[in-house]
Design an enzyme around this catalytic site. Structure first.
Site, PDB file in Angstrom:
ATOM      1  N   GLU B  30       0.839  -1.199   0.000  1.00 32.92           N
ATOM      2  CA  GLU B  30       0.000   0.000   0.000  1.00 32.92           C
ATOM      3  C   GLU B  30       0.875   1.251   0.000  1.00 32.92           C
ATOM      4  O   GLU B  30       1.815   1.336   0.795  1.00 32.92           O
ATOM      5  CB  GLU B  30      -0.897  -0.005   1.250  1.00 32.92           C
ATOM      6  CG  GLU B  30      -1.865  -1.177   1.269  1.00 32.92           C
ATOM      7  CD  GLU B  30      -2.291  -1.571   2.683  1.00 32.92           C
ATOM      8  OE1 GLU B  30      -1.978  -0.849   3.638  1.00 32.92           O
ATOM      9  OE2 GLU B  30      -2.932  -2.619   2.815  1.00 32.92           O
ATOM     10  N   LEU B  59      -6.124  -1.498  -0.468  1.00 32.01           N
ATOM     11  CA  LEU B  59      -5.851  -1.530   0.972  1.00 32.01           C
ATOM     12  C   LEU B  59      -6.339  -2.865   1.542  1.00 32.01           C
ATOM     13  O   LEU B  59      -7.464  -2.974   2.008  1.00 32.01           O
ATOM     14  CB  LEU B  59      -6.594  -0.358   1.637  1.00 32.01           C
ATOM     15  CG  LEU B  59      -6.086   0.186   2.972  1.00 32.01           C
ATOM     16  CD1 LEU B  59      -6.921   1.388   3.381  1.00 32.01           C
ATOM     17  CD2 LEU B  59      -6.031  -0.836   4.055  1.00 32.01           C
ATOM     18  N   ALA B  60      -5.511  -3.887   1.457  1.00 34.63           N
ATOM     19  CA  ALA B  60      -5.965  -5.219   1.869  1.00 34.63           C
ATOM     20  C   ALA B  60      -4.752  -6.098   2.132  1.00 34.63           C
ATOM     21  O   ALA B  60      -4.136  -6.629   1.208  1.00 34.63           O
ATOM     22  CB  ALA B  60      -6.841  -5.825   0.786  1.00 34.63           C
ATOM     23  N   GLU B  61      -4.403  -6.242   3.398  1.00 40.01           N
ATOM     24  CA  GLU B  61      -3.179  -6.977   3.749  1.00 40.01           C
ATOM     25  C   GLU B  61      -3.287  -8.472   3.467  1.00 40.01           C
ATOM     26  O   GLU B  61      -2.310  -9.102   3.062  1.00 40.01           O
ATOM     27  CB  GLU B  61      -2.817  -6.751   5.213  1.00 40.01           C
ATOM     28  CG  GLU B  61      -2.258  -5.367   5.506  1.00 40.01           C
ATOM     29  CD  GLU B  61      -3.326  -4.318   5.672  1.00 40.01           C
ATOM     30  OE1 GLU B  61      -4.525  -4.676   5.700  1.00 40.01           O
ATOM     31  OE2 GLU B  61      -2.981  -3.116   5.765  1.00 40.01           O
ATOM     32  N   GLN B  83       2.544  -1.703   6.045  1.00 42.00           N
ATOM     33  CA  GLN B  83       2.918  -0.368   6.528  1.00 42.00           C
ATOM     34  C   GLN B  83       3.417  -0.379   7.968  1.00 42.00           C
ATOM     35  O   GLN B  83       4.302   0.377   8.334  1.00 42.00           O
ATOM     36  CB  GLN B  83       1.743   0.588   6.374  1.00 42.00           C
ATOM     37  CG  GLN B  83       1.429   0.803   4.900  1.00 42.00           C
ATOM     38  CD  GLN B  83       0.422   1.889   4.658  1.00 42.00           C
ATOM     39  OE1 GLN B  83      -0.342   2.248   5.535  1.00 42.00           O
ATOM     40  NE2 GLN B  83       0.425   2.411   3.448  1.00 42.00           N
ATOM     41  N   PHE B  87      -0.340  -4.175  11.434  1.00 42.78           N
ATOM     42  CA  PHE B  87      -1.374  -4.405  10.422  1.00 42.78           C
ATOM     43  C   PHE B  87      -1.102  -5.648   9.597  1.00 42.78           C
ATOM     44  O   PHE B  87      -1.670  -5.843   8.529  1.00 42.78           O
ATOM     45  CB  PHE B  87      -1.519  -3.161   9.529  1.00 42.78           C
ATOM     46  CG  PHE B  87      -1.887  -1.927  10.301  1.00 42.78           C
ATOM     47  CD1 PHE B  87      -2.851  -1.994  11.300  1.00 42.78           C
ATOM     48  CD2 PHE B  87      -1.277  -0.714  10.051  1.00 42.78           C
ATOM     49  CE1 PHE B  87      -3.198  -0.876  12.040  1.00 42.78           C
ATOM     50  CE2 PHE B  87      -1.611   0.417  10.793  1.00 42.78           C
ATOM     51  CZ  PHE B  87      -2.569   0.339  11.784  1.00 42.78           C
ATOM     52  N   PRO B  90      -4.166  -9.407   9.353  1.00 44.19           N
ATOM     53  CA  PRO B  90      -5.082  -9.979   8.365  1.00 44.19           C
ATOM     54  C   PRO B  90      -4.361 -10.944   7.415  1.00 44.19           C
ATOM     55  O   PRO B  90      -4.975 -11.827   6.834  1.00 44.19           O
ATOM     56  CB  PRO B  90      -5.591  -8.753   7.596  1.00 44.19           C
ATOM     57  CG  PRO B  90      -5.326  -7.604   8.482  1.00 44.19           C
ATOM     58  CD  PRO B  90      -4.118  -7.947   9.295  1.00 44.19           C
ATOM     59  N   HIS B 130       0.438   0.962  16.164  1.00 43.42           N
ATOM     60  CA  HIS B 130       1.570   1.318  15.302  1.00 43.42           C
ATOM     61  C   HIS B 130       2.907   1.049  15.981  1.00 43.42           C
ATOM     62  O   HIS B 130       3.942   1.487  15.500  1.00 43.42           O
ATOM     63  CB  HIS B 130       1.497   2.793  14.904  1.00 43.42           C
ATOM     64  CG  HIS B 130       0.369   3.117  13.974  1.00 43.42           C
ATOM     65  ND1 HIS B 130      -0.923   3.297  14.411  1.00 43.42           N
ATOM     66  CD2 HIS B 130       0.326   3.285  12.633  1.00 43.42           C
ATOM     67  CE1 HIS B 130      -1.700   3.582  13.378  1.00 43.42           C
ATOM     68  NE2 HIS B 130      -0.967   3.572  12.293  1.00 43.42           N
TER      69      HIS B 130
END
Lengths: 367, 328, 361
Positions: B30, B59-61, B83, B87, B90, B130
């Site tokens: 992404e 936007l889809a891990e 990122q 995250f 998934p 994060h």
């Protein structure tokens, strides 16, 4: 970020006046470094840098009125912080970046292999593994450490059988505290004691008593339950001085004449008084004598200094009526003797024999 | 060519090198194209190698990881960027059930020579999710390699090693030190070996095994301790899985003491694995019980309190002294 | 913007004019007073947004995601929901949360790195059932499905609204949730804030479908597109969908088309990837100005009222900032306080450690 614009400083005002720049063109700044201070209608506010980077140009001078949203600072290209969250610290100082792939073995100096108990014992014995013999593949257990410890001290032995039982029973556990026991005696002399060379005579008699009963001329180590009986008799002599108690050691007392001992005591006393006694002369006592009677007092319970196992105290001489060998009432001079010994290491019998021998030998010096 | 680079720039440099030299290399994730990645790790790549090899994904891990598995099965060398490590979750199913097992499931007919990159760790005042340090989750998965560089040189060499590795590699970059210092990196395309740790400082009294951003504080602590007469050997674990057992054992055999330092939570962390190794192999060489200094078993506090969680130099110094002065 | 597959709703156009005159029904639903409240609240959250960015720029707030351009979506949603409904927001949803009782101070706390910002009450002062702000992408979708399922099981006539960005619609969680909401006929309203940008990725390369709303078709969900810059459309269509949900008539997917007028967050710089011309056009469509134009045309608003509102909004924001700046920091041990109901002994031990190595800022 290429351009930093004057942010709304949180007061809902449209403009602010530059008070002072805190940075200049070409300067490197980190996140939150103050860029400048500005004055609004309400206050003077420091404006921190939202990014790290190098300042290409500061726009405006002190006194200029700047509208919110106007460009204040232009940053050098290439200093883009690149994040969508957080603050990236950007010091960028050069560091040395050397490393070795893998690990480097010790040059034959690997840690020796020991059970944790053995290692703990070594530590309690105040030894390091350097003191142990080099045996690369050896796996050291507690017993090995004790064996090595025994070998390190001449005459040191590990107690066995009933002696070991006594030590353990007396200690009740592996505690390092000594188990003091005391024994006193009145040494009677029908006549007048020759007070010249009195302390040399005491030392001399002690040395002979030690030869008779070496259990009192010994060191004891409770952790390993080891005892080291000494052949030479090194007597620590308690010397009171205005600076405190000193216990200098008179070595190999058995080999010295009364005259020698007298000279040595005099020398020591002088040195102690002048605080010039060499530190090494305070070490290595195998048994201690405290001639406290020179000051006063008859009986005492002197304190044993580990690893020694015995201390002899001599009280102030006095005279009383007593029966002599022929049964006649005569004035008797009495030398009060108090012995403290570590009952882990010595039996009561040993202590008694020691004291008896001491008395006999002392009286002989007056004969 | 030798360049002064940050850890982040070294990542970028390695990506450029491999994209240039191996046409099978593909990068996806992404915001990695136009934006050059949210941290700018992929900056300049799309301009140079085009949209077919530098792919801005939706936007889809889970998708990114699954697509990576498919590409790798076709002989490409995909490098996926997440990122933030927080995250990656998934994508876990694809990483654990497919990437890690493709070789095993097909008896070697299909493989997964892929790299999954993600910045990790706290200390940048980021919002929640994060600041994760969850390398242990991945180290637990059979079939994966987990690599964490801690300097520009090692980032360059290890990333090349990871890309060229025939099996899937999770490559976690300590973002707190992305830009904190520079060192001279030679852009010669030479990979560093995976599965090895690196001795950053030789020492006599205690071995510190650490990785990621903690390496910096460990080195600082070692300097302070040196002045107090305690000589620390610092090992950067670098490859979290598989662990370079021999190097760790070599070092501890020499020093007889071990402290593992990691930012990740303590329970079931990688520190436990290293201590187990050393305890099993070198129990009788140890001068004191091996210790770990790790993050608390808490959620990383939001940024106002994150300094309470992070390990600083002073805390490491104290922990080393505790190992050295063990009274038992 | 229209697409034959899904209906499109807009009442107030960019010039602040009604596309078609309000029906009697709408006029009853949206009184002049309510319209003014929409406007006042939109202005308040916009003033707040500006202030929050300023706080971040001056080092007093952490990373903050601006909702500039999303005011109509948030305010329309907030007013359409009933207090008893459940809201499952994502990180750009300060405006709707604000209407639902979460103060500016709470939002500052959250983005200021303090967990207490997610501990809030609802508008009536009771503990809220709304979810905290969701940072991971699209996961809130499945939670919305779960809450809606629970309400259905409990036979409560309440609705759930879940909010998501355009980027989030690419995730499995989104499609899985749509599917489930459809097949279980759940009391769920899914609101997509399509602001055209997922960080640097534009809508055009996020999804090949003409609308995001039509993703609902495959799941058997009623779906529609609305002008997300038109608070009237957001309010009416959300209200319609929520009431439908409460009545047990199933889920709705609403794609609110708007534009992200700010950066992704304060740590982002959209100038790297976003054409300036596109932004200029977007500003012509922004939600606050068009409502003001309409109100002024209706003589419901004037400069005097505007000035008063700005002063009052700034006062509210200033008070929130003051409370935020003066709050005491949580103690070091706070990280342990809500880990479990009862802290296990081994972790209690760690709690002692953090206190012993406590460092103050």
């Amino acid at each position: 970020m290429k351009h930093f614009r004057l942010p709304d400083l949180g007061e809902g005002l449209a403009e602010a006046e530059i008070v002072e720049w805190a940075v200049k063109d070409g300067q490197k700044v980190a996140v939150n470094d103050v860029l400048l201070s500005v004055e609004t209608a309400k206050a003077v506010v420091d404006v921190p840098s939202p990014v790290a980077g190098v300042i290409k140009a500061c726009v405006g001078n002190a006194g200029d009125v700047i509208a919110i949203g106007s460009v204040l600072v232009e940053f050098e290209e290439g200093e883009d912080q690149g994040s969508v969250v957080g603050q990236m610290q950007s010091q960028q100082q050069a560091i040395s970046d050397d490393f070795i792939i893998g690990a480097v073995a010790g040059s034959g100096q690997e840690t020796i292999r020991m059970t944790p108990q053995a290692r703990a014992l070594l530590k309690r014995l105040n030894l390091t593994s350097d003191a142990l013999p080099q045996e690369p593949d050896k796996m050291w257990a507690e017993q090995d450490v004790i064996a090595a410890y025994v070998a390190l001290g001449e005459g040191r032995e590990q107690l066995k059988g009933s002696r070991k039982n006594m030590a353990q029973w007396m200690s009740n556990d592996a505690s390092r505290a000594i188990v003091p026991a005391s024994l006193s005696d009145d040494i009677e002399y029908a006549g007048t004691v020759d007070l010249s060379e009195f302390t040399p005579r005491l030392l001399h008699a002690m040395a002979l008593a030690c030869q008779e009963e070496p259990a009192l001329n010994a060191w004891f180590e409770g952790e390993s339950c080891t005892r080291q009986q000494h052949k030479t008799v090194n007597i620590g002599l308690a010397v009171d001085s205005e600076h405190g108690l000193y216990v200098p050691v008179i070595r190999d007392v058995g080999q010295k004449t009364l005259t020698d001992l007298h000279a040595e005591i005099t020398e020591i006393a002088t040195k102690v008084r002048k605080r010039q006694i060499e530190p090494e002369r305070l070490e290595g006592a195998t048994i201690t004598l405290s001639n406290f009677g020179a000051i006063g007092g008859r009986y005492a319970t002197p304190v044993v200094t580990p690893p020694q196992v015995a201390i002899l105290g001599i009280g102030k001489l006095f005279t009383r009526a007593g029966l002599n060998t022929e049964g006649k009432l005569v004035p008797m001079q009495v030398i009060p003797a108090s012995l403290t010994f570590d009952h882990r290491a010595c039996t009561g019998g040993e202590a008694t024999r020691f004291l008896t021998t001491f008395a006999k030998q002392l009286l002989q010096t007056f004969a | 060519m030798m360049t002064e680079t940050t850890l982040l720039e070294a990542v970028n440099l390695a990506l450029h090198y491999e994209m240039e030299n191996d046409p099978n290399t593909v990068i996806l994730g992404e915001d990695i194209g136009t934006n050059g990645g949210v941290f700018r790790a992929t900056v300049g790549l799309r301009e140079k190698f085009g949209v077919k090899r530098v792919i801005d994904t939706p936007l889809a891990e889970a998708l990114i990881a699954g697509v990576t598995v498919g590409m790798a099965a076709q002989g490409l060398r995909p490098i996926a960027e997440f990122q933030f490590q927080g995250f990656v979750f998934p994508a876990m199913e694809h990483i654990m059930c497919h990437a890690a097992r493709m070789r095993n499931r097909t008896r070697g007919r299909l493989t997964c020579p892929a790299v999954f990159r993600a910045p990790f760790g706290g200390g940048i005042h980021a919002p929640e999710h994060h600041s994760e340090s969850v390398e242990a989750l991945f180290a637990h998965i059979p079939g994966l390699r987990v690599v964490i560089p801690s300097s520009p040189k090692r980032a360059y060499g290890l990333l090349l090693g990871a890309i060229r590795n025939p099996d899937p590699v999770l490559f976690f970059e300590p973002k707190r030190i992305y830009r904190t210092f520079k060192s001279t990196v030679t852009d010669d395309g030479k990979a560093l070996p995976l599965d090895r740790c690196f001795t950053l400082k030789e020492g006599r009294d205690i071995t510190l095994v650490t990785w990621g951003a903690c390496v910096i504080e460990a080195l600082q602590a070692a300097q302070i301790l040196e002045e107090r007469g305690i000589s620390c050997e610092i090992l950067d674990l670098a490859t979290i899985k598989p662990i370079d057992e021999e190097s760790i054992l070599t070092s501890v055999r020499k020093t007889g003491r071990l402290l593992v330092v990691h930012e990740a939570c303590q329970t079931a962390g990688v520190g436990a694995e290293i201590i187990t190794l050393v305890t099993q192999q070198l129990f009788y060489n140890l001068k004191s019980p091996p210790q770990r200094l790790a993050g608390f078993d808490t959620v990383m506090p939001y940024y106002k309190n994150e300094h309470y969680y992070l390990l600083d130099t002073e805390t490491i110094v104290t922990a080393v002294c505790r190992v050295m002065e063990d009274p038992r | 913007m229209t697409d034959s597959l899904v209906p499109f709703f807009r009442y107030l156009n960019a010039q602040g004019q009604l596309e078609t005159p309000f029906t009697k029904e709408i006029t009853t639903a949206i009184t002049p007073e309510l319209l003014k409240r929409f406007y006042q609240t939109m202005v308040r959250v916009r003033v707040y947004d500006k202030q929050a960015i300023a706080l971040q720029r001056t080092g007093k707030l952490g990373t903050y995601p601006s909702h500039l351009g999303a005011e109509a979506i948030g305010i329309g949603t907030g007013f359409a929901m009933q207090a008893s409904d459940v809201y499952v927001p994502y990180y750009r949803d300060m405006p709707a949360l604000y209407v639902r009782g979460v103060s500016m101070f709470k939002n500052l706390q959250y983005w200021g790195g303090d967990e207490r910002g997610s501990d809030f009450n609802n508008i009536s002062g009771a503990p809220s059932e709304d979810f905290p702000i969701c940072v991971p992408i699209a996961t809130q979708m499945t939670h919305g499905v779960g809450v809606a399922t629970a309400l259905k099981i409990k036979k409560e006539r309440r609705a759930v609204a879940v909010s998501i960005g355009d980027g989030g619609t690419s995730k499995g969680d989104f499609l899985e949730s749509l599917n489930c909401a459809g097949v279980w006929h759940l009391p769920l309203v899914i609101l997509v804030n399509n602001n055209q940008w997922a960080i640097s990725v534009p809508r055009s390369i996020q999804c090949g479908a003409k609308t995001l709303a039509q993703k609902g078709i495959g799941a058997g969900i009623d779906c529609e597109q609305i002008d997300g810059n038109d608070v009237v459309a957001v309010y009416l269509r959300m209200q319609h969908a929520l009431e439908k949900a409460r009545m047990g008539k199933g889920p709705t997917l609403i794609e609110a088309v708007s534009y992200r007028l700010g950066d992704h967050t304060t740590a982002d710089d959209a100038r790297r990837y976003r054409p300036e011309t596109e932004l200029e056009v977007a500003w012509e469509n922004e939600p606050v100005a068009r409502l003001r134009a309409y109100l002024e045309a209706q003589e419901l608003w004037d400069q005097g009222k505007e000035d008063e509102l700005l002063v009052s909004a700034q006062q509210e924001v200033d008070a929130a900032v003051q409370t935020y700046m003066q709050q005491s920091q949580q103690p070091a041990s706070a990280m342990f306080d809500f880990l479990y109901q009862d802290l296990p002994p081994s972790i209690l031990n760690q709690r002692q450690q953090v206190l012993s190595r406590k460092k103050d800022l």
